[in-house]
Design a protein around this motif. Structure first.
Motif, PDB file in Angstrom:
ATOM      1  N   LYS A   3       0.836  -1.202   0.000  1.00  0.00           N
ATOM      2  CA  LYS A   3       0.000   0.000   0.000  1.00  0.00           C
ATOM      3  C   LYS A   3       0.873   1.256   0.000  1.00  0.00           C
ATOM      4  O   LYS A   3       1.891   1.318   0.693  1.00  0.00           O
ATOM      5  CB  LYS A   3      -0.897   0.005   1.241  1.00  0.00           C
ATOM      6  N   VAL A   4       0.431   2.267  -0.790  1.00  0.00           N
ATOM      7  CA  VAL A   4       1.118   3.549  -0.823  1.00  0.00           C
ATOM      8  C   VAL A   4       0.112   4.643  -0.474  1.00  0.00           C
ATOM      9  O   VAL A   4      -1.043   4.601  -0.880  1.00  0.00           O
ATOM     10  CB  VAL A   4       1.767   3.806  -2.206  1.00  0.00           C
ATOM     11  N   PHE A   5       0.572   5.623   0.329  1.00  0.00           N
ATOM     12  CA  PHE A   5      -0.255   6.773   0.700  1.00  0.00           C
ATOM     13  C   PHE A   5       0.439   8.033   0.183  1.00  0.00           C
ATOM     14  O   PHE A   5       1.660   8.176   0.327  1.00  0.00           O
ATOM     15  CB  PHE A   5      -0.415   6.839   2.220  1.00  0.00           C
ATOM     16  N   ILE A   6      -0.346   8.963  -0.412  1.00  0.00           N
ATOM     17  CA  ILE A   6       0.225  10.152  -1.032  1.00  0.00           C
ATOM     18  C   ILE A   6      -0.345  11.393  -0.360  1.00  0.00           C
ATOM     19  O   ILE A   6      -1.568  11.513  -0.178  1.00  0.00           O
ATOM     20  CB  ILE A   6      -0.085  10.187  -2.551  1.00  0.00           C
ATOM     21  N   ALA A   7       0.539  12.331   0.018  1.00  0.00           N
ATOM     22  CA  ALA A   7       0.102  13.570   0.679  1.00  0.00           C
ATOM     23  C   ALA A   7       0.828  14.777   0.078  1.00  0.00           C
ATOM     24  O   ALA A   7       2.056  14.823   0.058  1.00  0.00           O
ATOM     25  CB  ALA A   7       0.360  13.489   2.177  1.00  0.00           C
ATOM     26  N   ASP A   8       0.042  15.737  -0.429  1.00  0.00           N
ATOM     27  CA  ASP A   8       0.596  16.982  -0.972  1.00  0.00           C
ATOM     28  C   ASP A   8      -0.516  18.020  -0.956  1.00  0.00           C
ATOM     29  O   ASP A   8      -1.670  17.709  -1.254  1.00  0.00           O
ATOM     30  CB  ASP A   8       1.122  16.768  -2.402  1.00  0.00           C
ATOM     31  N   ASN A  43      -4.397   9.493   8.769  1.00  0.00           N
ATOM     32  CA  ASN A  43      -4.584   8.399   7.800  1.00  0.00           C
ATOM     33  C   ASN A  43      -3.423   7.419   7.817  1.00  0.00           C
ATOM     34  O   ASN A  43      -3.621   6.205   7.669  1.00  0.00           O
ATOM     35  CB  ASN A  43      -4.765   8.978   6.395  1.00  0.00           C
ATOM     36  N   ILE A  44      -2.220   7.938   7.991  1.00  0.00           N
ATOM     37  CA  ILE A  44      -1.047   7.053   8.048  1.00  0.00           C
ATOM     38  C   ILE A  44      -1.171   6.085   9.222  1.00  0.00           C
ATOM     39  O   ILE A  44      -0.940   4.873   9.079  1.00  0.00           O
ATOM     40  CB  ILE A  44       0.253   7.882   8.150  1.00  0.00           C
ATOM     41  N   LEU A  45      -1.567   6.607  10.387  1.00  0.00           N
ATOM     42  CA  LEU A  45      -1.693   5.766  11.582  1.00  0.00           C
ATOM     43  C   LEU A  45      -2.854   4.773  11.452  1.00  0.00           C
ATOM     44  O   LEU A  45      -2.793   3.673  11.986  1.00  0.00           O
ATOM     45  CB  LEU A  45      -1.873   6.634  12.823  1.00  0.00           C
ATOM     46  N   GLU A  46      -3.907   5.189  10.729  1.00  0.00           N
ATOM     47  CA  GLU A  46      -5.066   4.300  10.587  1.00  0.00           C
ATOM     48  C   GLU A  46      -4.863   3.246   9.502  1.00  0.00           C
ATOM     49  O   GLU A  46      -5.156   2.067   9.696  1.00  0.00           O
ATOM     50  CB  GLU A  46      -6.316   5.129  10.263  1.00  0.00           C
ATOM     51  N   LEU A  47      -4.313   3.648   8.356  1.00  0.00           N
ATOM     52  CA  LEU A  47      -4.191   2.751   7.200  1.00  0.00           C
ATOM     53  C   LEU A  47      -2.915   1.919   7.217  1.00  0.00           C
ATOM     54  O   LEU A  47      -2.846   0.882   6.565  1.00  0.00           O
ATOM     55  CB  LEU A  47      -4.253   3.574   5.900  1.00  0.00           C
ATOM     56  N   ASN A  48      -1.888   2.403   7.937  1.00  0.00           N
ATOM     57  CA  ASN A  48      -0.603   1.700   8.058  1.00  0.00           C
ATOM     58  C   ASN A  48      -0.056   1.297   6.683  1.00  0.00           C
ATOM     59  O   ASN A  48       0.186   0.128   6.404  1.00  0.00           O
ATOM     60  CB  ASN A  48      -0.763   0.459   8.940  1.00  0.00           C
ATOM     61  N   PRO A  49       0.184   2.259   5.794  1.00  0.00           N
ATOM     62  CA  PRO A  49       0.700   1.930   4.458  1.00  0.00           C
ATOM     63  C   PRO A  49       2.154   1.459   4.521  1.00  0.00           C
ATOM     64  O   PRO A  49       2.860   1.710   5.501  1.00  0.00           O
ATOM     65  CB  PRO A  49       0.582   3.257   3.707  1.00  0.00           C
ATOM     66  N   ASP A  50       2.574   0.795   3.455  1.00  0.00           N
ATOM     67  CA  ASP A  50       3.968   0.362   3.370  1.00  0.00           C
ATOM     68  C   ASP A  50       4.881   1.525   2.968  1.00  0.00           C
ATOM     69  O   ASP A  50       6.047   1.571   3.369  1.00  0.00           O
ATOM     70  CB  ASP A  50       4.103  -0.778   2.351  1.00  0.00           C
ATOM     71  N   LEU A  51       4.327   2.444   2.147  1.00  0.00           N
ATOM     72  CA  LEU A  51       5.124   3.564   1.631  1.00  0.00           C
ATOM     73  C   LEU A  51       4.282   4.840   1.707  1.00  0.00           C
ATOM     74  O   LEU A  51       3.090   4.822   1.408  1.00  0.00           O
ATOM     75  CB  LEU A  51       5.540   3.304   0.177  1.00  0.00           C
ATOM     76  N   VAL A  52       4.933   5.960   2.087  1.00  0.00           N
ATOM     77  CA  VAL A  52       4.276   7.274   2.119  1.00  0.00           C
ATOM     78  C   VAL A  52       5.085   8.247   1.258  1.00  0.00           C
ATOM     79  O   VAL A  52       6.287   8.434   1.494  1.00  0.00           O
ATOM     80  CB  VAL A  52       4.163   7.822   3.560  1.00  0.00           C
ATOM     81  N   LEU A  53       4.416   8.853   0.236  1.00  0.00           N
ATOM     82  CA  LEU A  53       4.994   9.973  -0.513  1.00  0.00           C
ATOM     83  C   LEU A  53       4.490  11.234   0.161  1.00  0.00           C
ATOM     84  O   LEU A  53       3.279  11.486   0.195  1.00  0.00           O
ATOM     85  CB  LEU A  53       4.561   9.940  -1.979  1.00  0.00           C
ATOM     86  N   LEU A  54       5.405  12.059   0.673  1.00  0.00           N
ATOM     87  CA  LEU A  54       4.997  13.125   1.575  1.00  0.00           C
ATOM     88  C   LEU A  54       5.663  14.446   1.198  1.00  0.00           C
ATOM     89  O   LEU A  54       6.888  14.545   1.119  1.00  0.00           O
ATOM     90  CB  LEU A  54       5.402  12.737   3.006  1.00  0.00           C
ATOM     91  N   ASP A  55       4.829  15.472   0.964  1.00  0.00           N
ATOM     92  CA  ASP A  55       5.344  16.824   0.712  1.00  0.00           C
ATOM     93  C   ASP A  55       5.939  17.378   2.014  1.00  0.00           C
ATOM     94  O   ASP A  55       5.395  17.160   3.096  1.00  0.00           O
ATOM     95  CB  ASP A  55       4.205  17.719   0.212  1.00  0.00           C
ATOM     96  N   ILE A  56       7.045  18.107   1.913  1.00  0.00           N
ATOM     97  CA  ILE A  56       7.721  18.589   3.117  1.00  0.00           C
ATOM     98  C   ILE A  56       6.956  19.714   3.795  1.00  0.00           C
ATOM     99  O   ILE A  56       6.978  19.854   5.011  1.00  0.00           O
ATOM    100  CB  ILE A  56       9.163  19.060   2.774  1.00  0.00           C
ATOM    101  N   ARG A  57       6.245  20.554   2.978  1.00  0.00           N
ATOM    102  CA  ARG A  57       5.524  21.692   3.536  1.00  0.00           C
ATOM    103  C   ARG A  57       4.030  21.550   3.231  1.00  0.00           C
ATOM    104  O   ARG A  57       3.625  21.552   2.078  1.00  0.00           O
ATOM    105  CB  ARG A  57       6.050  23.014   2.961  1.00  0.00           C
ATOM    106  N   MET A  58       3.247  21.440   4.321  1.00  0.00           N
ATOM    107  CA  MET A  58       1.788  21.342   4.173  1.00  0.00           C
ATOM    108  C   MET A  58       1.123  22.078   5.323  1.00  0.00           C
ATOM    109  O   MET A  58       1.747  22.308   6.369  1.00  0.00           O
ATOM    110  CB  MET A  58       1.351  19.875   4.172  1.00  0.00           C
TER     111      MET A  58
END
Length: 515
Positions: A3-8, A43-58
């Motif tokens: 699973k991958v989670f994306i945040a931007d 969402n990260i804590l709830e979904l527990n993805p294997d990989l997170v793509l994460l923007d540095i500034r949000m």
């Protein structure tokens, strides 16, 4: 699939990241997305993805803060940070919290692909390592469980919490098919006990010497096991879970070092299944005679004594004495200081001696005895003592009829006599009938006709009459009287007493001035 989670916080970039890589081809599925730091963390804590793509500034939380808080909450997944500028301090902070790649925007397709592919390979290696460690852990746990049950190893230096064996109380259960001619019975004890066993928190299952063994752990699972036994009692409903099972359970113990005692109880009880009653599906440590209680010795003198008694009762057509003698024999054998195979040989010797004596005395009578080899094989093949006693009673009735007693009028008197002297026991029509050579249904009909009431009603009257005598005594409590007259459940005794006398036991005692 991983699973991958994306945040931007930029919707255009967020959409682009969802399509810039063929995620399924790399073995990933997108499990969620977020456009602010607070939602991303939740969402990260709830979904527990294997990989997170994460923007540095949000908004609300920055990328490095999300990584730090996620790690503090136990998140073990992988991070790839995306940043619109290259700042060594930001990168240093990200690396400190286990971020594997710090990529600057605009994102280079190939660079992102290489980063994701590297993370994928790392995740697969972690899974392989985890699987290997789990296999080693399970093998070690099996060995430890076996040592604990068999008392063959020192567990004092083992961290019981690591292998989930730490509990306040334990109990061992051994189970097998109720029908011993069938095989491959598989039951999920979590379903039977109505407990969740995630991570083997409630019990452990292990096989030793082809026997299925359950180690119950903790007061919760032991309580559910007791509820399970109470629900089905000794006569489970047809097609119920216990209908196909036979269960033996040992004592409750409070220390891992004592688990072997509970196992030894259960194993001994399973080996003593031979003594169970008809339709009995469970036997517990309460029914295990102590070492000092096993005092009955079988020998040639006992064989001759039983042969002499039974032959004399057969010749005098005394069915009552035959039944009493078989009952006494059954009780004595329960406390025999020997194994089941020797008990079967003892019973075979008794029968064959009776056959020889009767044939000698009535040499001119054609008695349809089975052959010796057939009798030997029959007794050796029986699973239960009550089956052999039933065979004896049928054979003795056959002999009585063959040598000349065709009148069956006195048998009801014998049955009434038997009831009057054994009302304290769990008397049932289907268990008494075979002792007197009757089909239970037919015996019930002639008993009702001869005595004027049903078999069960007569037993109730006998018990209630004796309870009245005991209620007039000062030193017995009502529940003690209930057990003495054959009612194991005091509420049931109250119900029966009031049905026949119109008042409760306490009211009867008070009315008769017996405090």
């Amino acid at each position: 699939m991983m699973k991958v989670f994306i945040a931007d916080d930029e919707s255009i970039i967020l959409e682009g990241l969802k399509h810039i890589i063929d995620w399924p081809e790399l073995g990933f599925s997108i499990c969620g997305e977020a456009n602010n730091g607070e939602d991303a963390l939740n969402n990260i804590l709830e979904l527990n993805p294997d990989l997170v793509l994460l923007d540095i500034r949000m908004p609300k939380l920055q990328g490095t803060e999300i990584v730090q808080l996620a790690r503090e909450h136990g998140f073990k997944g992988h991070f790839v940070i995306l940043s619109g500028f290259s700042d060594f301090k930001y990168a240093q902070t990200a690396i400190r919290y286990g971020v594997e790649f710090y990529l600057t925007k605009p994102i280079d397709d190939e660079e992102l692909y290489r980063a994701v592919n590297t993370v994928k390979e790392n995740i697969l290696k972690e899974h392989m390592h985890a699987d290997t460690m789990n296999q080693f852990r399970e093998k070690a746990k099996y060995t430890i469980l076996r040592d604990v049950l068999l008392n063959t190893g020192d567990v004092s230096n083992i961290n019981l919490g690591e292998i989930n064996l730490s509990a306040a109380v334990y109990q061992v259960v051994i189970y097998e098919n109720y029908n011993q001619d069938t095989f491959n019975l598989i039951y999920d004890f979590a379903d039977l006990l109505k407990v969740t066993n995630q991570g083997n928190n409630s019990f452990e299952h292990i096989k030793i010497h082809e026997k299925d063994i359950i180690l119950l752990k903790g007061a919760f699972s032991l309580s559910h096991f007791r509820d399970f036994l109470r629900h089905y009692d000794k006569s489970p409903q047809k097609s119920s879970p216990l209908d196909s099972l036979f269960i033996a359970y040992g004592r409750e113990v409070g220390r891992v070092e004592d688990i072997h005692r509970s196992y030894e109880d259960a194993l001994c009880l399973m080996n003593r299944r031979f003594f169970c009653e008809q339709n009995q599906h469970a036997i517990g440590y309460e029914q295990l005679p102590g070492f000092d209680d096993r005092v009955y010795e079988i020998n040639a003198r006992e064989t001759n004594e039983y042969c002499k008694l039974l032959c004399s009762y057969i010749q005098s057509y005394n069915r009552r004495k035959i039944a009493d003698t078989l009952f006494a024999l059954e009780k004595n054998l329960y406390y025999a200081k020997t194994d089941i195979s020797n008990i079967k040989l003892f019973l075979t010797d008794i029968y064959l001696q009776i056959k020889e004596n009767i044939n000698h005395i009535y040499s001119t009578v054609d008695i349809p005895f089975p052959t010796n080899s057939w009798v030997i094989n029959l007794i050796d093949g029986k699973y239960y003592l009550y089956e052999i006693i039933f065979f004896f009673s049928v054979q003795f009735e056959m002999i009585i009829n063959a040598i000349g007693n065709f009148s069956r009028e006195s048998v009801l008197d014998d049955i009434v006599y038997y009831i009057n002297h054994n009302y304290r026991d769990n008397i049932k029509l289907e268990t008494i009938a075979p002792l007197f050579g009757y089909n239970s249904s037919y015996l019930g009909k002639i008993f009702n006709k001869k005595v004027g009431e049903s078999f069960n009603s007569y037993i109730d009257h006998v018990r209630i009459n004796h309870s009245k005598e005991l209620l007039l005594q000062k030193n017995l409590k009502v529940y003690e009287i209930s057990e003495l007259v054959g009612y194991k459940n005091v509420d049931y005794f109250h119900k029966k007493f009031k049905k026949y006398l119109g008042e409760s036991p306490a009211e009867f005692r008070k009315r008769n001035n017996a405090p």
